[in-house]
Motif scaffolding. Structure first.
Motif, PDB file in Angstrom:
ATOM      1  N   CYS A 164      -7.025  -4.391  -3.284  1.00 16.53           N
ATOM      2  CA  CYS A 164      -6.955  -3.595  -2.048  1.00 16.53           C
ATOM      3  C   CYS A 164      -8.045  -2.529  -2.041  1.00 16.53           C
ATOM      4  O   CYS A 164      -7.970  -1.547  -2.782  1.00 16.53           O
ATOM      5  N   HIS A 194      -2.772  -4.209  -7.765  1.00 18.22           N
ATOM      6  CA  HIS A 194      -2.967  -3.950  -6.336  1.00 18.22           C
ATOM      7  C   HIS A 194      -4.350  -3.330  -6.076  1.00 18.22           C
ATOM      8  O   HIS A 194      -5.035  -3.684  -5.125  1.00 18.22           O
ATOM      9  N   CYS A 204      -6.792   1.259  -1.069  1.00 21.22           N
ATOM     10  CA  CYS A 204      -6.119   2.019  -2.130  1.00 21.22           C
ATOM     11  C   CYS A 204      -7.080   2.298  -3.285  1.00 21.22           C
ATOM     12  O   CYS A 204      -7.031   3.366  -3.897  1.00 21.22           O
ATOM     13  N   CYS A 228       0.845  -1.203   0.000  1.00 18.69           N
ATOM     14  CA  CYS A 228       0.000   0.000   0.000  1.00 18.69           C
ATOM     15  C   CYS A 228       0.881   1.254   0.000  1.00 18.69           C
ATOM     16  O   CYS A 228       0.580   2.230  -0.681  1.00 18.69           O
TER      17      CYS A 228
HETATM   18 ZN   LIG Z   1      -3.407  -0.959  -0.800  1.00 20.26          ZN
END
Ligand SMILES: [Zn+2]
Lengths: 217, 82
Positions: B36, B32, B39, B6
């Motif tokens: 995630c 990612h 994010c 992150c």
């Molecule tokens: Zn992340």
């Protein structure tokens, strides 16, 4: 703003040739395409709407004066906006000499809240910018609720001049990063830092709104 | 294959939003974002902010004052050599 994106203007060599030949329609087209954006930018530097009108007027006069000597090292749009920024900066320096500093600027708003990069905050936000928040709604911008617009206007008002000009050029007027670097004479890296600080600041100020439009958890 | 943390994503976000990442790095970052939520939400918020800024109405709404525009048109007409 649509016209500022350049989609409707002919190529630069055509524009320059027409201006040199005294083509009034071409000059009028540029005036109408770019002046609104130029006024908004000018307003980042000077204290009143009147001053901004004068800055934009003086910038266009310099364009008229300089078109024969324009060498085409940048685009016409970049060249015109460089002239605008320089005219606005000079005007702003004159205003600062003429008016007591403390009456023009709000001190340390950014520094106090610690958000918009106090590191480059040599230029505190002019108080008058707050008036910007008195935007008048028009039918075509109903898409963006007036409350949100006011939040954004206030957020922009709280930014140091350099960040405000970068985010205005990039996100409000739709310039590319290359154009912004050229207009303001800054590096790509510097442009990116200023832009990201400015965006982060606005985002922080719009947090409540953003949470409501965000993904459901 | 490398995976971004992150922290790395946060660090790369300014370049990502500025279309300044090389293809492989951009793809890793987007990978990612898919998994995630945190994010992904951050990026969504930045995009919303950017979209809202682009939708601001002209300020001032009336644009260049009529008399200023007239003055400029006549200055253009009267420039030397024409
Ligand atoms: Zn992340």
């Amino acid at each position: 703003m649509v016209a500022f994106a350049g989609g409707t203007l002919p190529p630069d060599d055509v524009v320059v040739a027409a201006l040199r030949a005294g083509d009034e329609a071409m000059f009028a087209t540029l005036l109408d395409a770019w002046s609104r954006g130029m006024l908004r930018l000018a307003r980042s530097y000077v204290s009143t709407g009147e001053s901004a009108q004068e800055v934009v007027q003086d910038a266009w006069l310099a364009v008229i004066e300089g078109i024969d000597g324009f060498e085409g090292r940048s685009s016409v749009k970049t060249w015109v906006h460089r002239i605008l920024i320089n005219t606005a900066k000079k005007r702003s320096a004159r205003e600062e000499r003429a008016v007591p500093w403390s009456s023009v600027f709000e001190r340390g708003e950014g520094a106090a809240t610690g958000l918009p990069g106090a590191a480059d905050g040599a230029e505190p936000p002019p108080a008058f910018w707050k008036r910007f928040s008195a935007v008048r709604p028009t039918p075509e911008d109903e898409a963006l609720a007036s409350e949100v617009r006011e939040q954004i206007a206030e957020a922009l008002a709280g930014l140091p001049v350099r960040q405000r000009v970068v985010i205005t050029l990039r996100d409000v007027e739709g310039c590319t990063s290359e154009e912004v670097c050229e207009i303001l004479d800054i590096s790509t890296a510097n442009q990116r830092v200023l832009l990201h600080r400015a965006r982060s600041w606005v985002r922080e100020r719009m947090k409540a709104y953003l949470e409501t439009v965000g993904r459901p958890d | 294959m490398k995976r971004f943390s992150c922290g790395e994503v946060v660090e790369l976000t300014p370049a990502y939003l500025d279309d300044g990442l090389d293809e492989p790095v951009r793809l890793l970052l987007e990978e990612h974002l898919v998994c995630c939520r945190e994010c992904g939400r951050d990026l969504d918020q930045f995009r919303t902010v950017i979209g809202a800024l682009g939708a601001l109405p002209p300020e001032p709404p009336e644009g260049l004052r009529e008399d200023v525009r007239d003055r400029l048109m006549s200055a253009f007409r009267g420039r030397k050599g024409h």
